[in-house]
Design a protein around this motif. Structure first.
Motif, PDB file in Angstrom:
ATOM      1  N   THR A 139       0.830  -1.206   0.000  1.00  0.00           N
ATOM      2  CA  THR A 139       0.000   0.000   0.000  1.00  0.00           C
ATOM      3  C   THR A 139       0.863   1.254   0.000  1.00  0.00           C
ATOM      4  OG1 THR A 139      -1.832  -1.104   1.126  1.00  0.00           O
ATOM      5  CG2 THR A 139      -1.721   1.285   1.327  1.00  0.00           C
ATOM      6  N   ALA A 140       1.925   1.253   0.793  1.00  0.00           N
ATOM      7  CA  ALA A 140       2.822   2.408   0.839  1.00  0.00           C
ATOM      8  C   ALA A 140       3.467   2.650  -0.523  1.00  0.00           C
ATOM      9  CB  ALA A 140       3.889   2.203   1.910  1.00  0.00           C
ATOM     10  N   ALA A 141       3.893   1.563  -1.185  1.00  0.00           N
ATOM     11  CA  ALA A 141       4.498   1.700  -2.512  1.00  0.00           C
ATOM     12  C   ALA A 141       3.466   2.197  -3.529  1.00  0.00           C
ATOM     13  CB  ALA A 141       5.081   0.367  -2.959  1.00  0.00           C
ATOM     14  N   ALA A 142       2.255   1.667  -3.450  1.00  0.00           N
ATOM     15  CA  ALA A 142       1.198   2.077  -4.378  1.00  0.00           C
ATOM     16  C   ALA A 142       0.812   3.536  -4.162  1.00  0.00           C
ATOM     17  CB  ALA A 142      -0.018   1.169  -4.207  1.00  0.00           C
ATOM     18  N   ARG A 143       0.719   3.934  -2.902  1.00  0.00           N
ATOM     19  CA  ARG A 143       0.333   5.322  -2.604  1.00  0.00           C
ATOM     20  C   ARG A 143       1.407   6.300  -3.073  1.00  0.00           C
ATOM     21  NH1 ARG A 143      -0.992   5.408   3.219  1.00  0.00           N
ATOM     22  NH2 ARG A 143      -2.785   4.183   2.505  1.00  0.00           N
ATOM     23  N   GLY A 161      -5.211  14.671  -8.225  1.00  0.00           N
ATOM     24  CA  GLY A 161      -4.448  15.718  -8.879  1.00  0.00           C
ATOM     25  C   GLY A 161      -5.092  17.081  -8.706  1.00  0.00           C
ATOM     26  N   LYS A 162      -4.410  18.109  -9.169  1.00  0.00           N
ATOM     27  CA  LYS A 162      -4.915  19.476  -9.031  1.00  0.00           C
ATOM     28  C   LYS A 162      -6.239  19.688  -9.752  1.00  0.00           C
ATOM     29  CE  LYS A 162      -0.322  21.549  -8.485  1.00  0.00           C
ATOM     30  NZ  LYS A 162       0.673  22.502  -9.056  1.00  0.00           N
ATOM     31  N   ASP A 163      -6.449  18.928 -10.828  1.00  0.00           N
ATOM     32  CA  ASP A 163      -7.689  19.066 -11.592  1.00  0.00           C
ATOM     33  C   ASP A 163      -8.799  18.157 -11.088  1.00  0.00           C
ATOM     34  OD1 ASP A 163      -6.615  16.674 -12.314  1.00  0.00           O
ATOM     35  OD2 ASP A 163      -6.732  16.992 -14.477  1.00  0.00           O
ATOM     36  N   GLY A 164      -8.555  17.465  -9.987  1.00  0.00           N
ATOM     37  CA  GLY A 164      -9.566  16.583  -9.418  1.00  0.00           C
ATOM     38  C   GLY A 164      -9.512  15.156  -9.917  1.00  0.00           C
ATOM     39  N   THR A 165      -8.585  14.843 -10.820  1.00  0.00           N
ATOM     40  CA  THR A 165      -8.454  13.479 -11.325  1.00  0.00           C
ATOM     41  C   THR A 165      -7.941  12.555 -10.226  1.00  0.00           C
ATOM     42  OG1 THR A 165      -8.008  14.242 -13.580  1.00  0.00           O
ATOM     43  CG2 THR A 165      -7.299  12.009 -13.027  1.00  0.00           C
ATOM     44  N   ARG A 186       2.987  10.437  -7.036  1.00  0.00           N
ATOM     45  CA  ARG A 186       3.907  10.927  -8.076  1.00  0.00           C
ATOM     46  C   ARG A 186       3.168  11.176  -9.390  1.00  0.00           C
ATOM     47  NH1 ARG A 186       7.310   7.340  -5.211  1.00  0.00           N
ATOM     48  NH2 ARG A 186       6.679   5.563  -6.504  1.00  0.00           N
ATOM     49  N   MET A 187       2.264  10.278  -9.736  1.00  0.00           N
ATOM     50  CA  MET A 187       1.497  10.461 -10.972  1.00  0.00           C
ATOM     51  C   MET A 187       0.588  11.674 -10.861  1.00  0.00           C
ATOM     52  SD  MET A 187       0.544   6.575 -12.256  1.00  0.00           S
ATOM     53  CE  MET A 187      -0.467   6.196 -10.808  1.00  0.00           C
ATOM     54  N   ALA A 188      -0.041  11.845  -9.704  1.00  0.00           N
ATOM     55  CA  ALA A 188      -0.929  12.994  -9.513  1.00  0.00           C
ATOM     56  C   ALA A 188      -0.153  14.299  -9.615  1.00  0.00           C
ATOM     57  CB  ALA A 188      -1.633  12.892  -8.160  1.00  0.00           C
ATOM     58  N   ALA A 189       1.065  14.314  -9.096  1.00  0.00           N
ATOM     59  CA  ALA A 189       1.869  15.537  -9.128  1.00  0.00           C
ATOM     60  C   ALA A 189       2.333  15.862 -10.539  1.00  0.00           C
ATOM     61  CB  ALA A 189       3.079  15.387  -8.199  1.00  0.00           C
ATOM     62  N   SER A 190       2.649  14.832 -11.336  1.00  0.00           N
ATOM     63  CA  SER A 190       3.157  15.067 -12.690  1.00  0.00           C
ATOM     64  C   SER A 190       2.057  15.100 -13.742  1.00  0.00           C
ATOM     65  CB  SER A 190       4.163  13.973 -13.057  1.00  0.00           C
ATOM     66  OG  SER A 190       3.527  12.708 -13.138  1.00  0.00           O
ATOM     67  N   GLY A 191       0.900  14.540 -13.409  1.00  0.00           N
ATOM     68  CA  GLY A 191      -0.177  14.458 -14.392  1.00  0.00           C
ATOM     69  C   GLY A 191       0.107  13.440 -15.478  1.00  0.00           C
ATOM     70  N   GLU A 192       1.003  12.506 -15.237  1.00  0.00           N
ATOM     71  CA  GLU A 192       1.373  11.501 -16.223  1.00  0.00           C
ATOM     72  C   GLU A 192       1.162  10.107 -15.660  1.00  0.00           C
ATOM     73  OE1 GLU A 192       5.376  12.146 -17.396  1.00  0.00           O
ATOM     74  OE2 GLU A 192       4.996  14.121 -18.272  1.00  0.00           O
ATOM     75  N   LEU A 193       0.732   9.217 -16.540  1.00  0.00           N
ATOM     76  CA  LEU A 193       0.505   7.827 -16.165  1.00  0.00           C
ATOM     77  C   LEU A 193       1.752   7.014 -16.483  1.00  0.00           C
ATOM     78  CD1 LEU A 193      -1.862   5.895 -15.226  1.00  0.00           C
ATOM     79  CD2 LEU A 193      -2.117   5.343 -17.655  1.00  0.00           C
ATOM     80  N   TYR A 194       2.367   6.417 -15.487  1.00  0.00           N
ATOM     81  CA  TYR A 194       3.567   5.613 -15.713  1.00  0.00           C
ATOM     82  C   TYR A 194       3.769   4.669 -14.541  1.00  0.00           C
ATOM     83  CZ  TYR A 194       5.960   8.711 -12.372  1.00  0.00           C
ATOM     84  OH  TYR A 194       6.317   9.408 -11.240  1.00  0.00           O
ATOM     85  N   HIS A 195       4.605   3.665 -14.766  1.00  0.00           N
ATOM     86  CA  HIS A 195       4.884   2.688 -13.721  1.00  0.00           C
ATOM     87  C   HIS A 195       6.013   3.146 -12.814  1.00  0.00           C
ATOM     88  CE1 HIS A 195       2.205  -0.576 -14.672  1.00  0.00           C
ATOM     89  NE2 HIS A 195       2.491  -0.436 -15.954  1.00  0.00           N
ATOM     90  N   ASN A 196       6.020   2.577 -11.627  1.00  0.00           N
ATOM     91  CA  ASN A 196       7.112   2.803 -10.682  1.00  0.00           C
ATOM     92  C   ASN A 196       8.339   2.056 -11.191  1.00  0.00           C
ATOM     93  OD1 ASN A 196       8.877   2.999  -8.558  1.00  0.00           O
ATOM     94  ND2 ASN A 196       7.483   2.177  -7.021  1.00  0.00           N
ATOM     95  N   PRO A 197       9.369   2.766 -11.659  1.00  0.00           N
ATOM     96  CA  PRO A 197      10.543   2.066 -12.199  1.00  0.00           C
ATOM     97  C   PRO A 197      11.343   1.339 -11.127  1.00  0.00           C
ATOM     98  CG  PRO A 197      10.973   4.418 -12.033  1.00  0.00           C
ATOM     99  CD  PRO A 197       9.523   4.229 -11.696  1.00  0.00           C
ATOM    100  N   ASN A 198      11.092   1.642  -9.861  1.00  0.00           N
ATOM    101  CA  ASN A 198      11.832   1.018  -8.756  1.00  0.00           C
ATOM    102  C   ASN A 198      10.941   0.093  -7.934  1.00  0.00           C
ATOM    103  OD1 ASN A 198      14.207   2.600  -9.363  1.00  0.00           O
ATOM    104  ND2 ASN A 198      13.181   4.333  -8.383  1.00  0.00           N
ATOM    105  N   LEU A 199       9.890  -0.426  -8.570  1.00  0.00           N
ATOM    106  CA  LEU A 199       8.932  -1.232  -7.830  1.00  0.00           C
ATOM    107  C   LEU A 199       9.590  -2.447  -7.178  1.00  0.00           C
ATOM    108  CD1 LEU A 199       6.008  -1.786  -7.014  1.00  0.00           C
ATOM    109  CD2 LEU A 199       5.720  -3.030  -9.163  1.00  0.00           C
ATOM    110  N   GLY A 200      10.472  -3.121  -7.919  1.00  0.00           N
ATOM    111  CA  GLY A 200      11.101  -4.323  -7.376  1.00  0.00           C
ATOM    112  C   GLY A 200      11.922  -4.066  -6.138  1.00  0.00           C
ATOM    113  N   GLU A 239       2.034  -4.488 -11.041  1.00  0.00           N
ATOM    114  CA  GLU A 239       1.449  -3.178 -10.757  1.00  0.00           C
ATOM    115  C   GLU A 239       0.439  -2.795 -11.844  1.00  0.00           C
ATOM    116  OE1 GLU A 239       3.787   0.484 -11.529  1.00  0.00           O
ATOM    117  OE2 GLU A 239       3.478   0.903  -9.381  1.00  0.00           O
ATOM    118  N   ASN A 240      -0.711  -2.314 -11.438  1.00  0.00           N
ATOM    119  CA  ASN A 240      -1.673  -1.664 -12.319  1.00  0.00           C
ATOM    120  C   ASN A 240      -1.706  -0.183 -11.961  1.00  0.00           C
ATOM    121  OD1 ASN A 240      -2.502  -3.935 -13.689  1.00  0.00           O
ATOM    122  ND2 ASN A 240      -4.413  -4.195 -12.564  1.00  0.00           N
ATOM    123  N   VAL A 241      -1.724   0.689 -12.944  1.00  0.00           N
ATOM    124  CA  VAL A 241      -1.888   2.117 -12.683  1.00  0.00           C
ATOM    125  C   VAL A 241      -2.971   2.649 -13.605  1.00  0.00           C
ATOM    126  CG1 VAL A 241       0.441   2.524 -11.825  1.00  0.00           C
ATOM    127  CG2 VAL A 241       0.018   2.680 -14.263  1.00  0.00           C
TER     128      VAL A 241
END
Length: 240
Positions: free
Chosen positions: A64-68, A138-142, A73-87, A98-100
């Motif tokens: 949960t901590a990793a997912a949050r 995100g800032k736009d409510g997404t 990070r996605m909300a701050a950047s507005g971009e959809l991407y995977h955690n490159p350091n998930l492992g 991971e699903n995002v």
């Protein structure tokens, strides 16, 4: 009528407040989800698994901590991407995925993931046994969502889903999107079998014969010194 003393009135107010807080804590579910609607998504995923005849995911705080963190990070950047350091962000796994996704609300995010074959496969993967959900706005409510799945180390549960490599994110008029990825841990190394005492002796005898051959080439085969050296070599080999 006896007047209520001020200190007794303050004590009664304090006790009433503490009782209200205690009742509120008791009313909370067994698992606390700090992000908005994390508990709703977690329940929806397990409901989908139940409908498919699968065991529910166990809640994992580190997932949960990793997912949050990824959702934030996605909300701050507005971009959809995977955690490159998930492992490396979590431990104790033999498989991790991971699903995002993003959507206007948690229901939309869950639905877009369930409508995608790859994301649905992750959610309904019988090999995974643990899950964590993280969300951020995100800032736009997404609403940005990350789901992290894990097969613990040492588990032999087979996988019946998961894409294995990931698919690009999709967007449907800004209403939702998602990508999925699965990582498999390295196969455990198999230690080389230790040689038996008999195998060690045979090897030593072969080495001794090679030494005697080398001496025979350098000297006459009837040299008594060579014979003595050969005898010593064989005895040293046999006696260890």
């Amino acid at each position: 009528m006896t007047p209520v003393r001020p200190w007794r009135k303050r004590l009664a107010t304090t006790l009433a407040g503490l009782m209200a807080v205690s009742l509120a804590v008791i009313a909370l579910p067994g698992v606390a989800h700090a992000g908005p609607n994390e508990g709703s998504i977690f329940s929806a995923v397990n409901s989908a698994r139940s409908s498919a005849g699968l065991r529910p995911y166990a809640y994992a705080g580190d997932l949960t901590a990793a997912a949050r963190g990824q959702a934030e990070r996605m909300a701050a950047s507005g971009e959809l991407y995977h955690n490159p350091n998930l492992g490396g962000a979590v431990g104790g796994w033999s498989r991790i995925g991971e699903n995002v996704a993003f959507a206007g609300d948690w229901r939309g995010a869950h639905q877009v993931l369930m409508n995608s074959p790859d994301h649905r496969a992750q959610i309904l993967d019988s090999g995974y046994t643990q899950m964590g959900v993280g969300t951020a706005v995100g800032k736009d409510g997404t609403l940005w969502v990350a789901e992290v799945f894990r097969t613990p180390s040492g588990s032999s549960a087979p996988s019946t889903g998961g894409s294995g490599g990931g698919t690009p994110g999709t967007s449907n008029g800004g209403s939702g999107g998602g990508t999925t990825t699965t990582t498999t841990g390295p196969a455990p190394s198999t230690a080389a079998p230790q040689p038996t005492p008999e195998q060690i002796l045979r090897k030593n005898l072969r080495d001794a014969r090679e030494k005697m051959k080398d001496r025979a080439k350098a000297r006459q085969s009837n040299d008594p010194i060579v014979g003595a050296l050969d005898f010593t070599t064989v005895m040293d080999t046999l006696t260890g």
